[in-house]
Design a protein around this motif. Structure first.
Motif, PDB file in Angstrom:
ATOM      1  N   GLY A  23      48.548  42.720  35.702  1.00  0.00           N
ATOM      2  CA  GLY A  23      47.879  41.810  36.560  1.00  0.00           C
ATOM      3  C   GLY A  23      46.488  42.045  36.884  1.00  0.00           C
ATOM      4  O   GLY A  23      45.924  43.220  37.010  1.00  0.00           O
ATOM      5  N   GLN A  24      45.577  40.718  36.984  1.00  0.00           N
ATOM      6  CA  GLN A  24      44.289  41.018  36.973  1.00  0.00           C
ATOM      7  C   GLN A  24      43.780  41.815  38.421  1.00  0.00           C
ATOM      8  O   GLN A  24      42.848  42.366  38.588  1.00  0.00           O
ATOM      9  N   GLU A  25      44.806  41.339  39.455  1.00  0.00           N
ATOM     10  CA  GLU A  25      44.423  42.230  40.764  1.00  0.00           C
ATOM     11  C   GLU A  25      44.420  43.681  40.729  1.00  0.00           C
ATOM     12  O   GLU A  25      44.078  44.292  41.561  1.00  0.00           O
ATOM     13  N   VAL A  26      44.981  44.220  39.738  1.00  0.00           N
ATOM     14  CA  VAL A  26      44.944  45.752  39.751  1.00  0.00           C
ATOM     15  C   VAL A  26      43.823  46.425  38.957  1.00  0.00           C
ATOM     16  O   VAL A  26      43.599  47.509  38.890  1.00  0.00           O
ATOM     17  N   MET A  27      43.002  45.306  38.293  1.00  0.00           N
ATOM     18  CA  MET A  27      42.063  45.846  37.545  1.00  0.00           C
ATOM     19  C   MET A  27      40.620  46.019  38.104  1.00  0.00           C
ATOM     20  O   MET A  27      40.352  45.343  39.097  1.00  0.00           O
ATOM     21  N   TYR A  28      39.870  47.054  37.995  1.00  0.00           N
ATOM     22  CA  TYR A  28      38.390  47.302  38.587  1.00  0.00           C
ATOM     23  C   TYR A  28      37.744  46.329  37.483  1.00  0.00           C
ATOM     24  O   TYR A  28      37.379  46.850  36.314  1.00  0.00           O
TER      25      TYR A  28
END
Length: 398
Positions: A61-66
């Motif tokens: 998920g993009q929400e877990v990427m820095y």
């Protein structure tokens, strides 16, 4: 205002002394296992373009990427996974290598985990990727390498074996949306029976619905396959179950029966897994310390299609377990403190070099007087001080 100049960001930590020693020991142990089996080390950048980890394909998920941007405004991320960058590497710089390609890595990944989970946002990993090989021989090699590597560090572990494609084959038979199918997958993965039943109760009862309801309960020994057969009567799911059973029997013949569990509810989030999946757990650690599986479609995403399988080991988790279980990693003091009298500083440094060449651990005194050097040696547990002046004076501290 310097509000955060004395703390680390959430999900990160400093490592001190024994923690560094055990981590390096774990990494060396795993490197030795991988290199002895013909795997070659690679390192990928800590910073990658966002497109490498497209959530629509990776399942990350993009929400877990820095995320950040480069000077041209292109979206980049701190590496949240090592398999996809290695697939990118194989599809670009390693195209000419004969197959199979055996690679291993030791590097951190970065994921923005939800607050209060106790998980690290920066995790040291090491693992292997076997690219360009499919079938039973390749699967057995990678699984046996995983078991050997883990056993060198923490002999007491539980190894779980499943099949990512089996869930998909059964879920495809449900007349539901992709979002609802993902909700079912998530409930099965977490063994959240209440949530799973709530979803399935809203569907018309059928064999696929019963299969979804039963799937998270299908774990144990060889008897699992007999329990699963009624739900895998079609050719696709039946073939997957048969292959998994053959793999289980081969591993059992190698004396792994007491460590191995079949878990047909092992449906990991990463969308690139296509076939067998496996994980390993150690007592007192809630999360898996090893995750892996076959991802035969991933290289096609990078226009270099070929089968592949691999796994990653959480080095930080293994290191913590070894320290907590009493594995001794003592920071030993220097064997000798070398103190140079005034105007003999260079002679002292040269003398220390000769002792180091002989295999001794030496520390150089930065103190002006012999008395202060002796006091320091006592506080640090250094039992020998060599004072360099017109002559060499050795003082043994007991």
């Amino acid at each position: 205002m310097k509000k955060y100049n004395k703390v680390t960001p959430e999900g990160t930590k400093d490592l001190l002394f024994e923690e560094c020693l055990v981590r390096r020991d774990v990494e060396k142990t795993l490197r030795d296992v991988f290199s002895s089996r013909g795997f070659n080390e690679v390192v990928t950048p800590g910073l990658e373009f966002y497109d490498v980890f497209d959530p629509n394909f990776s399942g990350i998920g993009q929400e877990v990427m820095y995320k950040m941007s480069d000077r041209r405004g292109r979206l980049t991320v701190m590496r949240p996974d090592s398999t996809m960058p290695i697939a990118r590497l194989a599809a670009t710089r390693l195209q000419a290598l004969p197959k199979p390609i055996r690679l291993f890595y030791t590097q951190p990944i970065y994921r923005n985990n939800p607050a209060l989970t106790g998980r690290s946002d920066e995790t040291a990993q090491t693992g292997i990727e076997l690219l360009g090989a499919d079938g039973m021989r390749a699967d057995l090699e990678v699984i046996m390498t995983a078991i050997e590597a883990l056993g060198k560090c923490v002999p007491d572990f539980r190894f779980e074996l499943g099949h990512a494609g089996l869930f998909r084959a059964l879920a495809e038979q449900l007349p539901i949306s992709d979002d609802l199918r993902e909700d079912i997958r998530s409930a099965i993965e977490s063994k959240n029976y209440a949530s799973l039943n709530r979803i399935l109760d809203g569907l018309e009862q059928s064999r696929p619905v019963t299969a979804m309801r039963t799937l998270p309960r299908l774990f144990g020994g060889e008897e699992v396959f007999a329990h699963a057969e009624p739900f895998c009567s079609d050719e696709k799911s039946g073939g997957m179950l048969k292959y998994l059973h053959e793999l289980y029997r081969s591993l059992s013949r190698r004396g792994l029966g007491d460590k191995m569990i079949v878990d047909l509810g092992l449906v990991q989030r990463n969308d690139y897994y296509t076939n067998i999946v496996f994980s390993a757990y150690v007592e007192d650690c809630g999360d898996a310390v090893l995750l892996g599986g076959r991802y035969d479609n991933l290289l096609g995403y990078f226009d270099f299609p070929m089968p592949a399988i691999g796994f990653a080991i959480n080095v930080d988790a293994i290191s913590k377990i070894m320290l907590e279980h009493g594995t001794l990693y003592s920071v030993m003091p220097a064997d000798v403190l070398v103190h140079g009298e005034t105007n003999f500083e260079m002679e002292a440094l040269n003398y220390a070099s000769t002792l180091i060449e002989k295999g001794l651990k030496c520390e150089n005194s930065i103190f002006e007087t012999k008395e202060k050097a002796l006091e320091y040696a006592k506080t640090r547990g250094i039992r020998r001080v060599d004072c360099i002046g017109d002559r060499i004076e050795t003082i043994n501290l007991i």
